[in-house]
Design a protein around this motif. Structure first.
Motif, PDB file in Angstrom:
ATOM      1  N   ASN A 203       0.813  -1.220   0.000  1.00  0.00           N
ATOM      2  CA  ASN A 203       0.000   0.000   0.000  1.00  0.00           C
ATOM      3  C   ASN A 203       0.847   1.271   0.000  1.00  0.00           C
ATOM      4  OD1 ASN A 203      -2.490  -1.334   0.005  1.00  0.00           O
ATOM      5  ND2 ASN A 203      -2.337  -1.686   2.208  1.00  0.00           N
ATOM      6  N   TYR A 204       2.109   1.154  -0.311  1.00  0.00           N
ATOM      7  CA  TYR A 204       3.024   2.292  -0.253  1.00  0.00           C
ATOM      8  C   TYR A 204       3.684   2.531  -1.605  1.00  0.00           C
ATOM      9  CZ  TYR A 204       2.473   1.631   4.737  1.00  0.00           C
ATOM     10  OH  TYR A 204       1.943   1.505   5.989  1.00  0.00           O
TER      11      TYR A 204
ATOM     12  N   VAL B 190       9.170   0.233   4.636  1.00  0.00           N
ATOM     13  CA  VAL B 190       8.010   1.017   5.042  1.00  0.00           C
ATOM     14  C   VAL B 190       8.198   1.600   6.426  1.00  0.00           C
ATOM     15  CG1 VAL B 190       5.553   0.905   5.529  1.00  0.00           C
ATOM     16  CG2 VAL B 190       6.469  -0.233   3.514  1.00  0.00           C
ATOM     17  N   GLU B 191       8.821   0.869   7.347  1.00  0.00           N
ATOM     18  CA  GLU B 191       8.943   1.367   8.715  1.00  0.00           C
ATOM     19  C   GLU B 191       9.872   2.577   8.839  1.00  0.00           C
ATOM     20  OE1 GLU B 191       9.707  -1.750   7.769  1.00  0.00           O
ATOM     21  OE2 GLU B 191      11.773  -2.183   8.326  1.00  0.00           O
TER      22      GLU B 191
ATOM     23  N   CYS C  24       7.220   4.510  -2.996  1.00  0.00           N
ATOM     24  CA  CYS C  24       8.462   5.199  -2.674  1.00  0.00           C
ATOM     25  C   CYS C  24       8.887   6.037  -3.869  1.00  0.00           C
ATOM     26  CB  CYS C  24       9.560   4.191  -2.337  1.00  0.00           C
ATOM     27  SG  CYS C  24      11.165   4.980  -2.013  1.00  0.00           S
TER      28      CYS C  24
ATOM     29  N   ARG D 192       9.879   5.180   6.588  1.00  0.00           N
ATOM     30  CA  ARG D 192       9.420   6.172   5.636  1.00  0.00           C
ATOM     31  C   ARG D 192       9.347   7.567   6.279  1.00  0.00           C
ATOM     32  NH1 ARG D 192       4.789   3.879   7.486  1.00  0.00           N
ATOM     33  NH2 ARG D 192       3.080   5.282   7.922  1.00  0.00           N
TER      34      ARG D 192
ATOM     35  N   VAL E 241       8.402   8.180   1.072  1.00  0.00           N
ATOM     36  CA  VAL E 241       7.432   7.099   0.968  1.00  0.00           C
ATOM     37  C   VAL E 241       6.055   7.648   1.319  1.00  0.00           C
ATOM     38  CG1 VAL E 241       6.742   4.827   1.830  1.00  0.00           C
ATOM     39  CG2 VAL E 241       9.176   5.371   1.538  1.00  0.00           C
ATOM     40  N   GLU E 242       5.116   7.432   0.417  1.00  0.00           N
ATOM     41  CA  GLU E 242       3.736   7.862   0.648  1.00  0.00           C
ATOM     42  C   GLU E 242       2.885   6.639   0.973  1.00  0.00           C
ATOM     43  OE1 GLU E 242       2.129  10.218  -2.507  1.00  0.00           O
ATOM     44  OE2 GLU E 242       3.757  11.684  -2.405  1.00  0.00           O
ATOM     45  N   ASN E 243       1.998   6.808   1.917  1.00  0.00           N
ATOM     46  CA  ASN E 243       1.090   5.739   2.314  1.00  0.00           C
ATOM     47  C   ASN E 243      -0.072   5.693   1.317  1.00  0.00           C
ATOM     48  OD1 ASN E 243      -0.385   3.810   3.597  1.00  0.00           O
ATOM     49  ND2 ASN E 243      -0.810   5.006   5.433  1.00  0.00           N
ATOM     50  N   ARG E 244       0.306   5.361   0.076  1.00  0.00           N
ATOM     51  CA  ARG E 244      -0.665   5.311  -1.005  1.00  0.00           C
ATOM     52  C   ARG E 244      -0.132   4.424  -2.114  1.00  0.00           C
ATOM     53  NH1 ARG E 244      -2.883  10.165  -4.815  1.00  0.00           N
ATOM     54  NH2 ARG E 244      -4.233   8.823  -6.037  1.00  0.00           N
ATOM     55  N   ARG E 245      -0.978   3.614  -2.636  1.00  0.00           N
ATOM     56  CA  ARG E 245      -0.614   2.739  -3.742  1.00  0.00           C
ATOM     57  C   ARG E 245      -1.062   3.417  -5.040  1.00  0.00           C
ATOM     58  NH1 ARG E 245       0.600  -2.503  -4.538  1.00  0.00           N
ATOM     59  NH2 ARG E 245      -0.037  -3.402  -6.534  1.00  0.00           N
TER      60      ARG E 245
END
Length: 176
Positions: free
Chosen positions: A45-46, A170-171, A48, A173, A70-74
């Protein structure tokens, strides 16, 4: 955004501009190419985004750095993903232009051989689905007076930033 390279970490954009100034000042009577490009990778779901900045003293070396966000978006829509990469490149180039304008003018006035071309490197090409986006993405930079490069000439986006965008966790970001 925090930029880094193999020897320097946690550089803000003002520090990057200072490093570019210092690099040019080492040999100001030369030709330079300042290129910025962004690439992205989707994982889960991320997404980069990695943005590379590359200052090349033509025929005599280069200095470069990269930043990851990194954006929390796919991003699943290709046009939206390429547009986001292009907007990030535009924003960074615009900031660098503002930070370096006086310095580049000074070098132009004082050194007869000095020249510095600014380039936007966009991760699109004449093959594949991205070919439909070329005109639209190049349009971002036309009014800015920045040369735009696409694959295979867009090495900052398609090679340098691409390498960095693939390696993200992800951790770790940056908050968006």
């Amino acid at each position: 955004m925090k930029f880094f390279n193999s020897t320097q970490k946690n550089m803000d954009i003002e520090t990057v501009a200072k490093m570019i100034r210092n690099f040019i000042a080492q040999n100001p009577n030369q030709r330079y190419r300042l290129a910025v490009g962004t690439d992205s990778q989707v994982r889960g779901n991320y997404t980069c985004f990695a943005t590379g900045i590359h200052i090349h003293r033509i025929g005599q070396g280069a200095w470069c750095c990269v930043a990851k966000k990194v954006e929390n978006r796919r991003y699943t829509n290709l046009r939206e993903k390429i547009s986001r990469e292009t907007v990030i490149t535009y924003e960074i180039l615009s900031i660098l232009h503002d930070l370096l304008f006086d310095t580049l003018c000074e070098f132009t006035e004082n050194y007869k051989n000095f020249d510095c071309k600014m380039e936007a490197h966009i991760d699109i090409g004449t093959k594949g689905e991205t070919r439909k986006l070329i005109r639209e993405m190049i349009g971002y930079f036309e009014g800015m007076g920045v040369d735009t490069k696409i694959k295979p000439d867009a090495f900052v986006a398609s090679s340098y930033a691409n390498r960095c965008s693939k390696n993200f966790k992800v951790e770790h970001r940056e908050a968006v």
